[in-house]
Design a protein around this motif. Structure first.
Motif, PDB file in Angstrom:
ATOM      1  N   ASP A   1       0.885  -1.167   0.000  1.00  0.00           N
ATOM      2  CA  ASP A   1       0.000   0.000   0.000  1.00  0.00           C
ATOM      3  C   ASP A   1       0.916   1.208   0.000  1.00  0.00           C
ATOM      4  O   ASP A   1       1.571   1.505   0.993  1.00  0.00           O
ATOM      5  CB  ASP A   1      -0.855  -0.087   1.283  1.00  0.00           C
TER       6      ASP A   1
ATOM      7  N   TYR B   1     -11.772   6.951   8.855  1.00  0.00           N
ATOM      8  CA  TYR B   1     -10.582   6.422   8.201  1.00  0.00           C
ATOM      9  C   TYR B   1     -10.330   4.948   8.594  1.00  0.00           C
ATOM     10  O   TYR B   1     -10.049   4.099   7.757  1.00  0.00           O
ATOM     11  CB  TYR B   1      -9.423   7.335   8.611  1.00  0.00           C
TER      12      TYR B   1
ATOM     13  N   HIS C   1       3.644  12.088   0.239  1.00  0.00           N
ATOM     14  CA  HIS C   1       3.220  11.091  -0.746  1.00  0.00           C
ATOM     15  C   HIS C   1       4.368  10.768  -1.699  1.00  0.00           C
ATOM     16  O   HIS C   1       4.470   9.654  -2.207  1.00  0.00           O
ATOM     17  CB  HIS C   1       1.991  11.571  -1.514  1.00  0.00           C
TER      18      HIS C   1
ATOM     19  N   VAL D   1       3.585   4.154   4.962  1.00  0.00           N
ATOM     20  CA  VAL D   1       2.837   5.363   5.337  1.00  0.00           C
ATOM     21  C   VAL D   1       3.627   6.159   6.379  1.00  0.00           C
ATOM     22  O   VAL D   1       4.215   5.599   7.307  1.00  0.00           O
ATOM     23  CB  VAL D   1       1.442   5.001   5.907  1.00  0.00           C
TER      24      VAL D   1
ATOM     25  N   ASP E   1     -10.281   1.444   6.376  1.00  0.00           N
ATOM     26  CA  ASP E   1      -9.054   0.659   6.384  1.00  0.00           C
ATOM     27  C   ASP E   1      -9.302  -0.780   6.854  1.00  0.00           C
ATOM     28  O   ASP E   1      -8.623  -1.709   6.422  1.00  0.00           O
ATOM     29  CB  ASP E   1      -7.991   1.328   7.270  1.00  0.00           C
TER      30      ASP E   1
ATOM     31  N   HIS F   1      -0.744   6.488  -2.365  1.00  0.00           N
ATOM     32  CA  HIS F   1      -2.028   6.897  -1.772  1.00  0.00           C
ATOM     33  C   HIS F   1      -2.230   8.397  -1.533  1.00  0.00           C
ATOM     34  O   HIS F   1      -2.488   8.798  -0.396  1.00  0.00           O
ATOM     35  CB  HIS F   1      -2.282   6.117  -0.469  1.00  0.00           C
TER      36      HIS F   1
ATOM     37  N   HIS G   1      -4.093   3.249  -2.367  1.00  0.00           N
ATOM     38  CA  HIS G   1      -5.274   3.500  -1.532  1.00  0.00           C
ATOM     39  C   HIS G   1      -5.528   5.014  -1.487  1.00  0.00           C
ATOM     40  O   HIS G   1      -5.318   5.670  -0.471  1.00  0.00           O
ATOM     41  CB  HIS G   1      -4.970   2.946  -0.126  1.00  0.00           C
TER      42      HIS G   1
ATOM     43  N   GLN H   1       1.216   8.423  11.250  1.00  0.00           N
ATOM     44  CA  GLN H   1       0.024   7.569  11.313  1.00  0.00           C
ATOM     45  C   GLN H   1       0.263   6.287  12.112  1.00  0.00           C
ATOM     46  O   GLN H   1      -0.532   5.340  12.028  1.00  0.00           O
ATOM     47  CB  GLN H   1      -0.475   7.247   9.906  1.00  0.00           C
TER      48      GLN H   1
ATOM     49  N   ASN I   1      -4.169  12.049  -1.485  1.00  0.00           N
ATOM     50  CA  ASN I   1      -5.547  12.492  -1.261  1.00  0.00           C
ATOM     51  C   ASN I   1      -5.940  13.357  -2.442  1.00  0.00           C
ATOM     52  O   ASN I   1      -5.272  14.342  -2.730  1.00  0.00           O
ATOM     53  CB  ASN I   1      -5.631  13.322   0.013  1.00  0.00           C
TER      54      ASN I   1
HETATM   55  N1  ARG Z   1      -4.413   8.930   1.919  1.00  0.00           N
HETATM   56  C1  ARG Z   1      -3.812   8.823   3.222  1.00  0.00           C
HETATM   57  C2  ARG Z   1      -3.072  10.115   3.570  1.00  0.00           C
HETATM   58  O1  ARG Z   1      -2.672  10.843   2.705  1.00  0.00           O
HETATM   59  C3  ARG Z   1      -2.806   7.692   3.314  1.00  0.00           C
HETATM   60  C4  ARG Z   1      -3.367   6.310   3.105  1.00  0.00           C
HETATM   61  C5  ARG Z   1      -2.464   5.268   3.636  1.00  0.00           C
HETATM   62  N2  ARG Z   1      -2.982   3.933   3.476  1.00  0.00           N
HETATM   63  C6  ARG Z   1      -3.908   3.400   4.245  1.00  0.00           C
HETATM   64  N3  ARG Z   1      -4.351   2.195   3.953  1.00  0.00           N
HETATM   65  N4  ARG Z   1      -4.400   4.042   5.274  1.00  0.00           N
HETATM   66  O2  ARG Z   1      -2.883  10.382   4.747  1.00  0.00           O
END
Ligand code: ARG
Length: 570
Positions: A111, A311, A125, A335, A315, A114, A151, A339, A116
């Motif tokens: 993953d 979120y 990113h 990631v 997930d 990803h 994702h 997080q 946004n």
């Molecule tokens: N889109 C999310 C962000 O920018 C990160 C996603 C990471 N992947 C996941 N499966 N949560 O913070």
């Protein structure tokens, strides 16, 4: 050939014969040249258990181990280490076998990237994209089946205003070539125009209730936005494609079912209308992790009081999909370190819900990319898709350097070199640092032709290729045989043979910097060899050409696994 594994197996067999079947050999590269090529310190740990003096046990293990044809010297050093020198015949065999051996592979979901889609692609990113892509390539080269999952953040209330704005300006408006101003306009209109804000809120409701016209607008917006991301991937030479996208919205239909399932398993508690899971109440292993300061268990909310999902909820659905539908054996989440808490909660939720039992779920965090001022890195303010600006700047800076270094190249060659060096430098600067720490984005350092940089490695490769051009030898035809004489030849051959164990280490640790360090040491070992051992026209030409060819091929393959190009002339 994985030399480290071979030594480990031989020494562990000897440990087992000595009565320590569970003991590990603990083999690693020797810390100093006088300690040979590898050192094992397993005897130290086993000695206590066997009630023997460590040095004595180490000596007995050397006698008992089957090291014929593997180690040409094995001695006891220090308090009970075993120092091993690899047999040159074994190196000769390693250097004529395949450069990378494929293992019995696993199914691995990665993953990464990803972004946004409700705002521009952020620098974090970029890190996820670069690191994830290198890991994907390494795993694939080792024979694993890699399932890339992008994702993307493509759902949530922010999309209401974007859809409403798109409605107003029309889909094919020129302004959509500049998404950044598009988001800014949509947000300022939302704040300033009451009528627009109303339509944006209505669009959110329409999306949630599945109104076809609104969904079509949203899809159109997602497609445009994703095509901007794809342009960044293509410019960077990243292997992500549209078919790897499976964003948050893809799990909308599963969310109610997840809640019903958690409910059926008796895991849900209601609190002010929100639905929560208390991992600490299900399993004692979560007592400490999910405990408030006053000692009370802490919940994880899976559905908000207004019925909206979070979120985590998405997930959790994605995790179950990866385990049950994609049949993953390992899932790597590349990631941002910020997080970490989210993933601890997610993995605990999955565990108590019984999702993906036996699957290894791993969050592999990375630190922040900083500017030279020590603050989070920002690309030039305003205008254009920012990451594309970064790519353009990298190419322009590299082009200036290359023009100064080799003015004889044609214009087209200059462009190729500038792309390879500029993008290679950006990627390598990120990949070569231990990913868990923050790092400073510094153009001058990453574009230097000295030190642990992409240009240094690319230049080392080009130097070897120019040697073959000068000698009019095809590297493919340089098949040896290897005859090791000088110390520099042994060191280079050994380093070449360590490629496999390095790749396996990257795959298990998900730490690409091990491969960068390896390639830097390889180029350095080559330079030392090249300074002291004449190649073309020497008596040892056949063997030395093999070393040159193998070094070039390993540099090329290694850089390729990092997503970095090599060129023959630069
Ligand atoms: N889109 C999310 C962000 O920018 C990160 C996603 C990471 N992947 C996941 N499966 N949560 O913070």
């Amino acid at each position: 050939m994985n030399l480290k594994r071979l030594l480990t197996e031989r020494l562990e067999a000897a440990l087992a014969a000595a009565g320590a079947a569970d003991a590990q050999a603990i083999v690693g590269p020797a810390t100093r040249p006088e300690f040979g090529d590898y050192q094992a310190n397993g005897a130290m740990a086993a000695a206590k258990h066997l009630q023997q003096a460590p040095r004595e046990l180490a000596g007995a293990l050397i006698q008992a181990a089957d090291l014929d044809g593997v180690a040409s010297a094995a001695t006891v050093t220090g308090p009970g280490f075993i120092s091993l020198t690899i047999d040159d015949d074994l190196l000769a065999r390693a250097l004529t076998g395949p450069i990378i051996e494929r293992l019995a592979g696993q199914r691995v979901v990665i993953d990464y990237s990803h972004p946004n889609l409700a705002k521009e692609m952020q620098v974090h990113h970029l890190r996820s994209t670069i690191i994830g892509d290198a890991v994907a390539r390494v795993l694939e080269a080792l024979g694993h089946t890699v399932l890339r999952q992008n994702h993307i953040g493509d759902w949530g209330t922010q999309f209401g205003r974007l859809v409403a704005h798109l409605d107003d300006i029309g889909e094919d408006a020129d302004r959509l070539t500049d998404l950044e101003s598009f988001y800014t306009q949509a947000s300022s209109r939302f704040d300033a125009e009451a009528d627009f804000a109303g339509r944006a809120r209505q669009a959110v409701v329409n999306l949630q209730t599945g109104d076809p016209a609104t969904l079509a607008r949203w899809q159109r917006y997602i497609d445009i936005s994703m095509s901007h991301c794809q342009a960044v991937y293509d410019a960077l030479g990243v292997s992500l494609r549209p078919e790897h996208v499976r964003g948050e919205s893809a799990y909308n239909a599963d969310l109610d079912g997840i809640i019903q399932d958690l409910d059926a398993k008796g895991l849900l508690t209601e609190s002010d209308g929100a639905l929560c899971v208390f991992p600490a109440r299900v399993s004692a292993k979560y007592t400490d992790q999910f405990k408030a300061k006053d000692g009370r268990p802490v919940p994880v909310i899976v559905r908000k009081s207004d019925g909206g999902y979070l979120y985590h909820s998405t997930d959790l659905a994605a995790l179950r999909y990866r385990a049950d539908t994609l049949n993953a054996e390992r899932v790597l989440y590349i990631v941002d370190a910020r997080q970490a808490m989210h993933f601890r909660q997610l993995f605990a939720l999955a565990d108590v819900a019984g999702y993906g039992a036996g699957v290894s779920f791993e969050h592999h965090p990375f630190g922040t990319m900083l500017g030279r001022d020590g603050r989070p890195f920002k690309t030039r303010q305003g205008g254009g898709t920012r990451l594309l600006d970064l790519v353009e700047e990298a190419k322009a800076r590299a082009r200036a350097l290359v023009e100064a270094k080799n003015p004889d190249l044609s214009d087209a060659e200059m462009d190729d070199v500038a792309r390879a060096v500029g993008i290679g430098a950006v990627k390598y600067a990120d990949l070569s640092k231990n990913r868990t720490s923050d790092y400073v984005f510094d153009w001058d350092a990453m574009l230097s032709f000295d030190g642990n940089t992409a240009p240094y490695l690319q230049y080392a490769y080009a130097r070897i290729m120019s040697l073959f051009a000068r000698g009019e030898v095809d590297p493919e035809s340089a098949t040896g045989p290897l005859a090791v004489d000088a110390r520099e030849e042994h060191v280079l051959a050994l380093q070449l043979a360590r490629f496999q164990e390095t790749l396996e280490l990257v795959a298990s640790s998900v730490m690409p910097h091990h491969l960068c360090t390896y390639l830097y040491e390889l180029a350095s070992a080559f330079m030392r060899f090249y300074e002291s051992c004449p190649v073309l026209g020497s008596d040892a030409e056949a063997s030395r050409l093999l070393l040159c060819a193998r070094t070039a091929a390993t540099l090329k393959d290694g850089l390729d696994l990092l997503g970095i190009e090599t060129i023959d002339r630069m």
